[in-house]
Design a protein around this motif. Structure first.
Motif, PDB file in Angstrom:
ATOM      1  N   LYS A   1     -10.647   0.274 -17.156  1.00 53.70           N
ATOM      2  CA  LYS A   1      -9.777  -1.094 -17.103  1.00 53.70           C
ATOM      3  C   LYS A   1      -8.322  -0.667 -16.636  1.00 53.70           C
ATOM      4  N   LEU A   2      -7.883   0.653 -16.882  1.00 56.25           N
ATOM      5  CA  LEU A   2      -6.632   1.040 -17.105  1.00 56.25           C
ATOM      6  C   LEU A   2      -6.298   1.942 -15.811  1.00 56.25           C
ATOM      7  N   HIS A   3      -5.152   2.089 -15.474  1.00 59.36           N
ATOM      8  CA  HIS A   3      -4.470   2.902 -14.559  1.00 59.36           C
ATOM      9  C   HIS A   3      -2.995   3.271 -15.034  1.00 59.36           C
ATOM     10  N   PHE A   4      -2.987   4.692 -15.452  1.00 56.72           N
ATOM     11  CA  PHE A   4      -1.400   4.894 -15.967  1.00 56.72           C
ATOM     12  C   PHE A   4      -0.588   5.412 -14.499  1.00 56.72           C
ATOM     13  N   ASN A   5       0.185   4.422 -14.391  1.00 57.19           N
ATOM     14  CA  ASN A   5       1.018   4.802 -12.948  1.00 57.19           C
ATOM     15  C   ASN A   5       2.178   5.968 -13.362  1.00 57.19           C
ATOM     16  N   SER A   6       2.392   6.238 -14.645  1.00 53.24           N
ATOM     17  CA  SER A   6       3.265   7.312 -14.649  1.00 53.24           C
ATOM     18  C   SER A   6       2.677   8.542 -15.058  1.00 53.24           C
ATOM     19  N   HIS A   7       1.294   8.895 -14.570  1.00 51.76           N
ATOM     20  CA  HIS A   7       0.615  10.181 -14.889  1.00 51.76           C
ATOM     21  C   HIS A   7       0.707  10.896 -13.686  1.00 51.76           C
ATOM     22  N   PHE A   8       1.175  11.672 -13.512  1.00 51.62           N
ATOM     23  CA  PHE A   8       1.042  12.439 -12.118  1.00 51.62           C
ATOM     24  C   PHE A   8       1.113  14.000 -12.615  1.00 51.62           C
ATOM     25  N   LYS A   9      -0.011  14.503 -11.919  1.00 52.04           N
ATOM     26  CA  LYS A   9      -0.352  15.927 -12.013  1.00 52.04           C
ATOM     27  C   LYS A   9       0.689  16.947 -11.714  1.00 52.04           C
ATOM     28  N   GLY A  10       1.095  17.760 -12.737  1.00 59.38           N
ATOM     29  CA  GLY A  10       2.058  18.955 -12.503  1.00 59.38           C
ATOM     30  C   GLY A  10       3.652  18.391 -12.663  1.00 59.38           C
ATOM     31  N   SER A  11       3.731  17.029 -13.155  1.00 62.05           N
ATOM     32  CA  SER A  11       5.014  16.513 -13.290  1.00 62.05           C
ATOM     33  C   SER A  11       5.250  16.256 -14.664  1.00 62.05           C
ATOM     34  N   ASN A  12       6.748  16.396 -15.135  1.00 60.29           N
ATOM     35  CA  ASN A  12       6.817  16.011 -16.609  1.00 60.29           C
ATOM     36  C   ASN A  12       7.639  14.762 -16.458  1.00 60.29           C
ATOM     37  N   ARG A  13       7.845  13.755 -17.679  1.00 58.69           N
ATOM     38  CA  ARG A  13       8.243  12.530 -17.538  1.00 58.69           C
ATOM     39  C   ARG A  13       9.049  12.288 -18.986  1.00 58.69           C
ATOM     40  N   LEU A  14       9.782  11.228 -19.167  1.00 61.22           N
ATOM     41  CA  LEU A  14      10.390  10.784 -19.859  1.00 61.22           C
ATOM     42  C   LEU A  14       9.570  10.668 -21.452  1.00 61.22           C
ATOM     43  N   PRO A  15      10.067  10.902 -22.518  1.00 62.06           N
ATOM     44  CA  PRO A  15       9.283  10.716 -23.468  1.00 62.06           C
ATOM     45  C   PRO A  15       8.898   9.349 -24.105  1.00 62.06           C
ATOM     46  N   ASN A  16       9.632   8.473 -23.537  1.00 59.14           N
ATOM     47  CA  ASN A  16       9.343   6.950 -23.952  1.00 59.14           C
ATOM     48  C   ASN A  16       8.592   6.099 -23.096  1.00 59.14           C
ATOM     49  N   THR A  17       8.373   6.571 -21.845  1.00 60.18           N
ATOM     50  CA  THR A  17       8.074   5.398 -20.786  1.00 60.18           C
ATOM     51  C   THR A  17       6.563   5.482 -20.432  1.00 60.18           C
ATOM     52  N   CYS A  18       5.970   4.527 -20.322  1.00 58.77           N
ATOM     53  CA  CYS A  18       4.414   4.321 -20.073  1.00 58.77           C
ATOM     54  C   CYS A  18       4.453   3.064 -19.115  1.00 58.77           C
ATOM     55  N   ASN A  19       4.010   3.464 -17.774  1.00 62.69           N
ATOM     56  CA  ASN A  19       3.761   2.483 -16.641  1.00 62.69           C
ATOM     57  C   ASN A  19       2.460   2.296 -16.637  1.00 62.69           C
ATOM     58  N   VAL A  20       1.819   1.410 -16.690  1.00 59.34           N
ATOM     59  CA  VAL A  20       0.483   1.155 -16.634  1.00 59.34           C
ATOM     60  C   VAL A  20       0.049   0.008 -16.179  1.00 59.34           C
ATOM     61  N   SER A  21      -1.167  -0.236 -15.544  1.00 62.29           N
ATOM     62  CA  SER A  21      -1.856  -1.339 -14.839  1.00 62.29           C
ATOM     63  C   SER A  21      -3.085  -1.580 -15.445  1.00 62.29           C
TER      64      SER A  21
ATOM     65  N   ASP B   1      -3.004  -3.070  -4.979  1.00 57.67           N
ATOM     66  CA  ASP B   1      -3.618  -4.151  -5.985  1.00 57.67           C
ATOM     67  C   ASP B   1      -3.669  -3.416  -7.294  1.00 57.67           C
ATOM     68  N   VAL B   2      -3.202  -2.273  -7.566  1.00 60.61           N
ATOM     69  CA  VAL B   2      -2.863  -1.514  -8.944  1.00 60.61           C
ATOM     70  C   VAL B   2      -1.299  -1.862  -9.152  1.00 60.61           C
ATOM     71  N   ALA B   3      -0.788  -1.509  -8.138  1.00 60.07           N
ATOM     72  CA  ALA B   3       0.796  -1.641  -8.329  1.00 60.07           C
ATOM     73  C   ALA B   3       1.308  -3.245  -8.744  1.00 60.07           C
ATOM     74  N   GLU B   4       0.821  -4.245  -8.156  1.00 59.09           N
ATOM     75  CA  GLU B   4       1.057  -5.418  -8.687  1.00 59.09           C
ATOM     76  C   GLU B   4       0.486  -5.674 -10.106  1.00 59.09           C
ATOM     77  N   ASN B   5      -0.281  -4.874 -10.740  1.00 55.09           N
ATOM     78  CA  ASN B   5      -0.515  -5.242 -12.063  1.00 55.09           C
ATOM     79  C   ASN B   5       0.252  -4.404 -13.171  1.00 55.09           C
ATOM     80  N   ALA B   6       1.169  -3.854 -12.436  1.00 55.02           N
ATOM     81  CA  ALA B   6       1.963  -2.575 -13.381  1.00 55.02           C
ATOM     82  C   ALA B   6       2.798  -3.514 -14.432  1.00 55.02           C
ATOM     83  N   LEU B   7       2.721  -2.744 -15.642  1.00 57.58           N
ATOM     84  CA  LEU B   7       3.691  -3.260 -16.758  1.00 57.58           C
ATOM     85  C   LEU B   7       4.570  -1.946 -17.122  1.00 57.58           C
TER      86      LEU B   7
END
Length: 360
Positions: A252-272, A318-324
């Motif tokens: 039911k979820l897609h984590f838009n901030s999860h990319f293979k081989g990349s680091n990210r900020l410790p506070n950010t969760c972009n999810v659809s 259709d995944v991006a328009e559901n993003a939070l």
């Protein structure tokens, strides 16, 4: 529209921030009450109590006066749809004999993905050594607005010539600052406005002493407490993602901030939250306590279109328009996470039930 307005204490002092008649929590979220829970810290942060004290002191004590056109051509590069970040080879490949500046953000404000600034700087400096005296040196700039206060930022490690920050992303006042390596000598700085010479003729006008003092205090707190801030935010962010998976399930979820081989900020969760009727804006309208966004405020002029950042990163429409975009802060607790998960759960249920009834 006022939604559960209340006053929350921050470090023992009351704090109420009203924006469009919605009260946001400035310090400790009160998960046990019906107050709104703020999870949009990538948009702006409350001003830290010590920063307020410094600004107030500066207003009271340091109130005195402290003292031919051309059209540039820009090349815009896409990010990798695999890693979500700019590829160093793409940057180098786009350099032309007339290139004089490379500007890349340090951390993306929607996905939280970190860009390889240090490596880009190393490669560009190698190119500079190959240029003859008639060819302009390539200067490097990074926008570190989202990074400061969440991870270690050192201009010496990055190797940039220019770096910009803004206070309201790390619990300071809404004032920015530009770092320049060797201003006016090794790194040119030209004024955009002309007038008084108080700031070495780089910018006219009287310095805003209280805001400058507040920004300095906010930066001082980051230097002093960064490890504590970052580890807390990452722990809560990871807990948030675990709870999302538990309640909604992987399918039911897609984590838009999860990319293979990349680091990210410790506070950010972009999810659809996946579903034909679960657009991010619609879900947030049904939330009673969660205060969050569907993307960066600087792109809010795009209307109801999905984030171009997500689309350019390979996220389907259709995944991006559901993003939070859920971004936690220094005072966000696991209890806050539990509360907003329940809020999201009821909001999704309301939207899906309403859509089912409308379709009957």
């Amino acid at each position: 529209m006022e939604r559960n307005a209340c006053t929350i204490t921050t470090d023992g002092l009351p704090f109420t921030q009203s924006y469009q008649k919605v009260t946001a929590t400035g310090g400790r979220n009160d998960s046990s009450s019906n107050c709104s829970i703020y999870m949009d810290y990538n948009a702006t942060t409350p001003v830290n109590t010590e920063v307020i004290e410094t600004v107030t002191e500066a207003l009271q004590v340091a109130w005195g006066n402290p003292s031919s056109s051309y059209t540039p051509e820009a090349t815009f590069l896409p990010v990798s749809k695999v890693t979500g970040c700019i590829e160093v080879d793409d940057v180098i490949g786009a350099v032309r004999p007339t290139t004089c500046l490379v500007s890349v953000m340090l951390a993306n404000n929607e996905t939280g993905v970190l860009m390889p600034i240090a490596e880009i700087c190393q490669r560009v400096k190698a190119l500079n050594q190959q240029r003859d005296t008639e060819t302009p040196r390539i200067l490097l700039h990074t926008d570190a607005a989202q990074a400061v206060g969440k991870l270690r930022v050192d201009v010496r490690d990055l190797g940039v010539d220019y770096l910009t920050i803004v206070g309201h992303k790390f619990y300071g006042p809404r004032i920015g600052a530009l770092y320049v390596r060797g201003p006016g000598t090794s790194s040119p700085v030209y004024p955009m406005f002309f007038g008084g010479g108080q700031e070495r003729k780089f910018r006219p006008g009287t310095e805003n002493t209280p805001m400058i003092a507040g920004l300095g205090k906010a930066a001082e707190l980051v230097v002093r407490n960064l490890e504590v801030y970052a580890s807390h935010m990452q722990e809560v962010r990871d807990y948030l993602e675990e709870k999302l998976l538990t309640v909604f399930g992987k399918d039911k979820l897609h984590f838009n901030s999860h990319f293979k081989g990349s680091n990210r900020l410790p506070n950010t969760c972009n999810v659809s939250i996946l579903g034909p009727n679960l657009q991010g804006r619609k879900v947030l309208l049904h939330c009673r306590r969660l205060l969050a966004s569907v993307g960066a405020a600087c792109h809010s002029d795009k209307g109801n279109r999905p984030s171009h950042i997500l689309l350019n990163s390979g996220i389907p429409y259709d995944v991006a328009e559901n993003a939070l975009r859920l971004s936690v802060g220094r005072a966000t607790s696991k209890e806050d996470v539990d509360a907003i998960i329940e809020d999201l759960k009821q909001a999704v249920n309301e939207v899906e039930v309403g859509a089912a009834q409308a379709g009957q």
